[in-house]
Scaffold this active site. Structure first.
Site, mmCIF file in Angstrom:
data_model
loop_
_atom_site.group_PDB
_atom_site.id
_atom_site.type_symbol
_atom_site.label_atom_id
_atom_site.label_comp_id
_atom_site.label_asym_id
_atom_site.label_seq_id
_atom_site.Cartn_x
_atom_site.Cartn_y
_atom_site.Cartn_z
ATOM 1 N N GLY A 252 25.871 13.675 42.886
ATOM 2 C CA GLY A 252 27.135 14.341 42.621
ATOM 3 C C GLY A 252 27.943 13.714 41.517
ATOM 4 O O GLY A 252 29.083 14.148 41.267
ATOM 5 N N ASP A 253 27.407 12.685 40.854
ATOM 6 C CA ASP A 253 28.128 12.039 39.760
ATOM 7 C C ASP A 253 27.093 11.496 38.771
ATOM 8 O O ASP A 253 25.934 11.875 38.819
ATOM 9 C CB ASP A 253 29.060 10.950 40.292
ATOM 10 C CG ASP A 253 30.324 10.779 39.452
ATOM 11 O OD1 ASP A 253 30.220 10.866 38.206
ATOM 12 O OD2 ASP A 253 31.409 10.570 40.018
#
Length: 445
Positions: A252-253
């Protein structure tokens, strides 16, 4: 028969030649993973010997503490392997010790408990001055090590599952009391090798070597949902001689984010990141494929990124800093990177990042110098990129060579300001700031 015999000899010779060529090609594969090999240990013990039960329900925190304590104090010459057999092993946070291998067998799942109320706390990192998310202490990483030497985490495709959804929901609901735990963190350590396992659903950053030297991360799969907050793949932080190779990351990053401390705390601590190699990494992220910064106050230098593939991501290459950071980002080489379905191919920005508190100095201007981006090819790239420096500290010696990013909108163009450099073979055509220094000799294919 003679003809057939001659033909057979020819085929045999051809096969030998092909095998030799294949062996030579394999031998020519460039790697840094040998810097810290996963050396064999003379002794192996199983977590089951310490009362561990892999039924997915029994909490094994005490068993892991006992096993590591025994390895630490018995001090077998050459070290000890702690075997995690097939099964689901539920446990809370635990530390490792020097001269130890944590081995996850095929079918083994090491699963973090979701009892956040009893999760141990640690002091904030001195180069950050506080927790990254909230002031004060931070939650200890799921697997942690401080001041260690010669540590291996490996296996036969075993899994470490952080069960991070409970932490993500606390972040979304703003009920966190402290900064979330990383999945794996080593501090003040050297000779760290991590390979051949799957990391999934980390509460926060996945692998965080901080104040470390000689770290190898290879043949890894690191996964988390794209909507999981701040689940960076690998974050070398104020560390030197770090090798990240042959891994797939989808989180997610940022897939990889190089850091070295935050504003005045990072400047005061003064420990840079340098000698970082990122090679044959592929994956996707809603944010950046390869990031440097924005917490780079201790300095980042001598970074090599090569032969990587980034897809379905926000940014391909993202170098980021801001006024108040101080420090430097220099001698960065990006070579042979492929991108597809990326929103922004390249961003080098001087206006990114928040601050730990109000005590940062407006006079702490970072420098960005000697960044070479070459042999980059992308399709379905919405925007080619932007290079926006700082008015009183322009970015210098920025080189784009053979950078071709296709699929941009008709009105898409490079955006540049406060930058000096050169561009060769760039499509779409580069901004004027990068076409005036071709005689300097620092920019080439």
């Amino acid at each position: 028969m003679a003809a057939l015999h001659g033909h057979g000899v020819a085929v045999t010779v051809l096969l030998v030649v092909l095998l030799v060529q294949c062996d030579a090609a394999a031998a020519e594969t460039t790697t840094c993973a040998g810097a810290v090999p996963a050396r064999p240990r003379p002794e192996t013990v199983s977590i089951a010997e310490f009362g561990g039960v892999g039924d997915g329900r029994t909490v094994n925190t005490w068993a892991f503490h006992k096993a590591v304590y025994r390895i630490q104090h018995q001090r077998r010459r050459g070290g000890t392997t702690l075997l995690v057999p097939a099964g689901t092993w539920l446990t809370g946070s635990f530390n490792l010790t020097s001269h130890m291998t944590l081995f996850l067998a095929r079918g083994a799942v090491l699963k973090a408990t979701q009892d956040t109320r009893s999760w141990p706390l640690a002091e904030p990192l001195p180069s950050y001055g506080r927790g990254r998310e909230l002031p004060g202490a931070r939650y200890t990483s799921f697997i942690h090590g401080d001041g260690l030497r010669d540590v291996v985490i490996t296996g036969d495709k075993g899994i470490i599952d952080g069960q991070g959804d409970v932490w993500w929901n606390m972040w979304r609901q703003r009920t966190l009391q402290h900064t979330r735990p990383n999945l794996l963190e080593f501090m003040h350590s050297s000779g760290i090798h991590i390979s051949n396992i799957v990391l999934k659903n980390s509460p926060f950053w996945n692998i965080h070597p901080v104040y470390c030297d000689n770290v190898v991360i290879t043949n890894m799969m690191i996964i988390a949902p794209h909507d999981s907050p701040n689940t960076d793949g690998v974050d070398p932080d104020s560390s030197t001689n770090v090798c990240i190779e042959d891994s797939y990351i989808s989180t997610g990053d940022d897939l990889v984010a190089i850091k070295s401390g935050w504003d005045e705390y990072g400047i005061a601590y003064g420990r840079p990141s340098s000698g970082i190699t990122i090679r044959r990494v592929r994956g996707s992220s809603p944010f950046s494929g390869i990031a440097i910064g924005s917490e780079a106050s201790g300095g980042v230098s001598n970074v090599l990124v090569e032969d990587c593939s980034i897809f379905n991501s926000g940014y391909g290459i993202h170098i980021k800093t801001s006024v108040g950071r101080g420090g430097y980002i220099r001698n960065i080489t990006v070579d042979n990177v492929r991108m597809s379905n990326v929103r922004n191919g390249l961003r080098i920005a001087g206006d990114v990042g928040d601050h730990p508190d109000e005590h940062f100095s407006q006079l702490a201007l970072p420098t960005v110098d000697g960044v070479s981006i070459k042999n980059v090819w992308g399709v379905n790239v919405q925007q080619p990129g932007s290079i926006v420096g700082i008015r009183n500290s322009p970015f210098t010696r920025i080189c784009l060579a053979n950078v071709k990013l296709f699929g941009w909108r008709n009105n898409a163009a490079w955006k540049c300001r406060d930058v000096h450099g050169a561009a060769l073979g760039v499509q779409p055509g580069p901004c004027a700031e990068l076409t005036t220094s071709l005689s300097s000799g620092f920019c080439s294919y």
